[in-house]
Design an enzyme around this catalytic site. Structure first.
Site, mmCIF file in Angstrom:
data_model
loop_
_atom_site.group_PDB
_atom_site.id
_atom_site.type_symbol
_atom_site.label_atom_id
_atom_site.label_comp_id
_atom_site.label_asym_id
_atom_site.label_seq_id
_atom_site.Cartn_x
_atom_site.Cartn_y
_atom_site.Cartn_z
ATOM 1 N N TYR A 127 -35.812 19.377 -47.484
ATOM 2 C CA TYR A 127 -35.047 18.759 -46.566
ATOM 3 C C TYR A 127 -34.788 17.345 -47.067
ATOM 4 O O TYR A 127 -34.615 17.127 -48.036
ATOM 5 C CB TYR A 127 -36.176 18.599 -45.280
ATOM 6 C CG TYR A 127 -36.464 20.084 -44.666
ATOM 7 C CD1 TYR A 127 -35.536 20.821 -44.026
ATOM 8 C CD2 TYR A 127 -37.722 20.540 -44.860
ATOM 9 C CE1 TYR A 127 -35.886 22.217 -43.754
ATOM 10 C CE2 TYR A 127 -38.071 21.924 -44.483
ATOM 11 C CZ TYR A 127 -37.144 22.566 -43.854
ATOM 12 O OH TYR A 127 -37.487 23.964 -43.357
ATOM 13 N N GLY B 234 -42.742 19.680 -37.377
ATOM 14 C CA GLY B 234 -42.018 18.620 -37.601
ATOM 15 C C GLY B 234 -41.116 18.145 -36.441
ATOM 16 O O GLY B 234 -40.657 19.270 -35.573
ATOM 17 N N GLN C 73 -45.472 14.495 -37.254
ATOM 18 C CA GLN C 73 -44.975 14.551 -38.650
ATOM 19 C C GLN C 73 -43.511 14.270 -38.407
ATOM 20 O O GLN C 73 -42.559 14.930 -37.618
ATOM 21 C CB GLN C 73 -44.691 16.073 -39.411
ATOM 22 C CG GLN C 73 -44.209 15.949 -40.616
ATOM 23 C CD GLN C 73 -44.142 17.500 -41.335
ATOM 24 O OE1 GLN C 73 -43.126 18.234 -40.662
ATOM 25 N NE2 GLN C 73 -44.633 17.791 -42.264
ATOM 26 N N HIS D 259 -42.083 13.980 -43.496
ATOM 27 C CA HIS D 259 -41.717 14.967 -44.381
ATOM 28 C C HIS D 259 -40.969 15.032 -45.441
ATOM 29 O O HIS D 259 -39.719 14.484 -45.061
ATOM 30 C CB HIS D 259 -41.131 16.054 -43.035
ATOM 31 C CG HIS D 259 -41.117 17.586 -43.727
ATOM 32 N ND1 HIS D 259 -41.331 17.800 -44.789
ATOM 33 C CD2 HIS D 259 -41.133 18.709 -42.921
ATOM 34 C CE1 HIS D 259 -41.268 19.213 -45.141
ATOM 35 N NE2 HIS D 259 -41.348 19.660 -43.894
ATOM 36 N N GLY D 260 -41.389 15.074 -46.310
ATOM 37 C CA GLY D 260 -40.691 14.512 -47.562
ATOM 38 C C GLY D 260 -40.562 15.764 -48.623
ATOM 39 O O GLY D 260 -40.359 15.536 -49.655
ATOM 40 N N ALA D 261 -40.706 17.005 -48.002
ATOM 41 C CA ALA D 261 -41.158 18.147 -48.880
ATOM 42 C C ALA D 261 -39.858 19.319 -48.754
ATOM 43 O O ALA D 261 -38.979 19.107 -47.815
ATOM 44 C CB ALA D 261 -42.160 18.689 -48.595
ATOM 45 N N HIS D 262 -40.030 20.394 -49.500
ATOM 46 C CA HIS D 262 -39.323 21.647 -49.052
ATOM 47 C C HIS D 262 -37.647 21.905 -48.946
ATOM 48 O O HIS D 262 -37.294 22.703 -48.307
ATOM 49 C CB HIS D 262 -40.004 22.218 -47.421
ATOM 50 C CG HIS D 262 -41.555 22.234 -47.750
ATOM 51 N ND1 HIS D 262 -42.241 22.420 -46.584
ATOM 52 C CD2 HIS D 262 -42.212 22.487 -48.700
ATOM 53 C CE1 HIS D 262 -43.531 22.521 -47.017
ATOM 54 N NE2 HIS D 262 -43.662 22.492 -48.111
ATOM 55 N N PRO E 113 -48.578 21.165 -40.765
ATOM 56 C CA PRO E 113 -47.619 21.225 -39.722
ATOM 57 C C PRO E 113 -47.043 22.330 -39.898
ATOM 58 O O PRO E 113 -46.881 22.793 -40.997
ATOM 59 C CB PRO E 113 -46.793 20.032 -40.146
ATOM 60 C CG PRO E 113 -47.271 19.813 -41.592
ATOM 61 C CD PRO E 113 -48.476 20.373 -41.963
ATOM 62 N N MET E 114 -46.432 23.148 -38.628
ATOM 63 C CA MET E 114 -45.924 24.227 -38.576
ATOM 64 C C MET E 114 -44.843 24.458 -37.634
ATOM 65 O O MET E 114 -44.974 24.169 -36.385
ATOM 66 C CB MET E 114 -47.008 25.428 -38.397
ATOM 67 C CG MET E 114 -47.966 25.898 -39.385
ATOM 68 S SD MET E 114 -49.102 27.004 -39.258
ATOM 69 C CE MET E 114 -50.183 25.857 -38.116
ATOM 70 N N THR E 115 -43.507 24.454 -38.129
ATOM 71 C CA THR E 115 -42.413 24.584 -37.029
ATOM 72 C C THR E 115 -42.674 25.713 -36.094
ATOM 73 O O THR E 115 -43.035 26.994 -36.481
ATOM 74 C CB THR E 115 -41.090 24.842 -37.734
ATOM 75 O OG1 THR E 115 -40.994 23.703 -38.617
ATOM 76 C CG2 THR E 115 -39.964 24.914 -36.689
#
Length: 365
Positions: free
Chosen positions: A173, A59, A101, A168-171, A25-27
């Site tokens: 956020y 995302g 995502q 998305h449970g990372a980075h 996944p890439m915004t």
């Protein structure tokens, strides 16, 4: 080295992949008003035509007032859903598989000086970064509504015909803000002194998504130790803490963990060469996806500062895959630069691989 390991089929529940390659996944921020355009659909279709095993979309946010921090980030509710249906149809017409995502940025800083959130910003403890308490913490009502919003988007995932779903449970956020002790100092059931305590919000999101997509759809959860504003941060400092973190998420219904690192080859803990995906698989027994600078000689954070990257050997990655350290490999910038990257790797056309330049982030090629 043979690339055969990358091209073995893989199945989890109803998801049947022809190979082990996932589009990360890439915004992209090419969805005005939050609605994906025909250009977005074509962008994903080209990667399906190029042989990607599973596409995970950029995302796309759930229905909360301040769930996104960029007006051109897509949403996953309301008027956007027919547009996402078109994306699914385009990818399936090309023989591909796709998962959305589902995302909520929480208190992560907005993009652009003129960006203003559309409502109250959600945050576990009101902090925008460690020690900077600028917001009101989420109430129990806020938390319940957010969990329900993930559930509604999950139901839409099934109804629109997607092949899997990723949370998305990372980075750094929202979900990761609950995991991280530096941003979650709540003293109620949504906080606590252990990572197992702080995993409760994420586990409830997983339960809501599982209920929404049903028992047969593969549910992927993306996790990281690092945060966008703190590369050295860790939710789990050793394997025992990692076990405490992951166990509630497994029990809630995760099928696959997508384990984000900036560089996939770096060991996660001292005393072992296993990376984050390797440790996660060892502890849970579940399939894992590794990601982080796959196929390129520079890491992706530098790309935001304008740095380019050249193709890099996959030998070390393939050795780890052959050893079952992890099950799937997510590729980001290499696929951004070249929708035919998978075909070129499969056919040994390494001399045709493209460099990655920051300009690739500015278009939907």
């Amino acid at each position: 080295m043979s690339v055969d390991a990358l091209f073995r089929p893989f199945q989890v529940k109803s998801l049947k992949m022809p190979n082990r390659i996932v589009m990360a996944p890439m915004t992209r921020s090419f969805s005005p008003g939050g609605i994906p355009t025909s250009d977005v659909a074509g962008y994903y279709r080209r990667r399906a035509e190029g042989g990607v095993g599973l596409i995970v979309t950029e995302g796309t946010v759930v229905e909360r007032p301040a769930a996104r921090n960029d007006a051109n980030v897509p949403v996953f509710y309301g008027e956007a859903l027919p547009a996402w249906k078109k994306v699914v149809e385009e990818v399936h017409a090309a023989g591909g598989l796709i998962a959305p995502q589902l995302w909520h940025v929480g208190s992560a800083r907005g993009q652009g000086e003129d960006w203003q959130p559309l409502g109250k910003v959600d945050s576990p403890s009101g902090m925008t970064s460690p020690g900077k308490r600028k917001l009101e913490p989420m109430t129990d009502e806020d938390i319940a509504d957010t969990i329900a919003a993930f559930g509604r988007s999950a139901r839409a995932t099934r109804e629109l015909g997607f092949d899997a779903v990723e949370i998305h449970g990372a980075h750094g956020y929202l979900i990761d803000q609950f995991f991280w002790s530096a941003l979650n100092d709540r003293d109620d059931r949504w906080g606590g002194g252990t990572i197992a305590d702080r995993a409760r919000f994420g586990a409830e999101v997983v339960r809501a998504v599982r209920e929404g997509v049903g028992p047969d759809m593969a549910l992927i959860l993306r996790l990281s130790q690092w945060k966008s504003h703190d590369f050295a941060a860790k939710n789990a400092h050793d394997p025992a803490e990692l076990d405490q973190w992951l166990t509630p998420l497994v029990e809630a219904g995760v099928d696959v963990f997508h384990c984000s690192q900036r560089r996939f080859w770096e060991p996660e803990f001292e005393g072992s060469d296993l990376n984050f995906a390797g440790w996660t698989k060892k502890i849970t027994g579940l399939p894992t996806i590794t990601v982080g600078s796959v196929g390129l000689d520079g890491e992706f954070i530098a790309a935001f500062g304008g740095a380019g990257s050249k193709p890099a050997s996959l030998d070390g990655l393939i050795k780890r895959l052959e050893a079952d350290e992890f099950d799937l490999v997510a590729v980001g910038r290499a696929l951004l630069a070249d929708p035919h990257w998978v075909e070129k790797i499969r056919d040994g056309r390494l001399n045709e691989l493209k460099d990655f330049e920051r300009s690739a982030m500015m278009t939907l090629s």
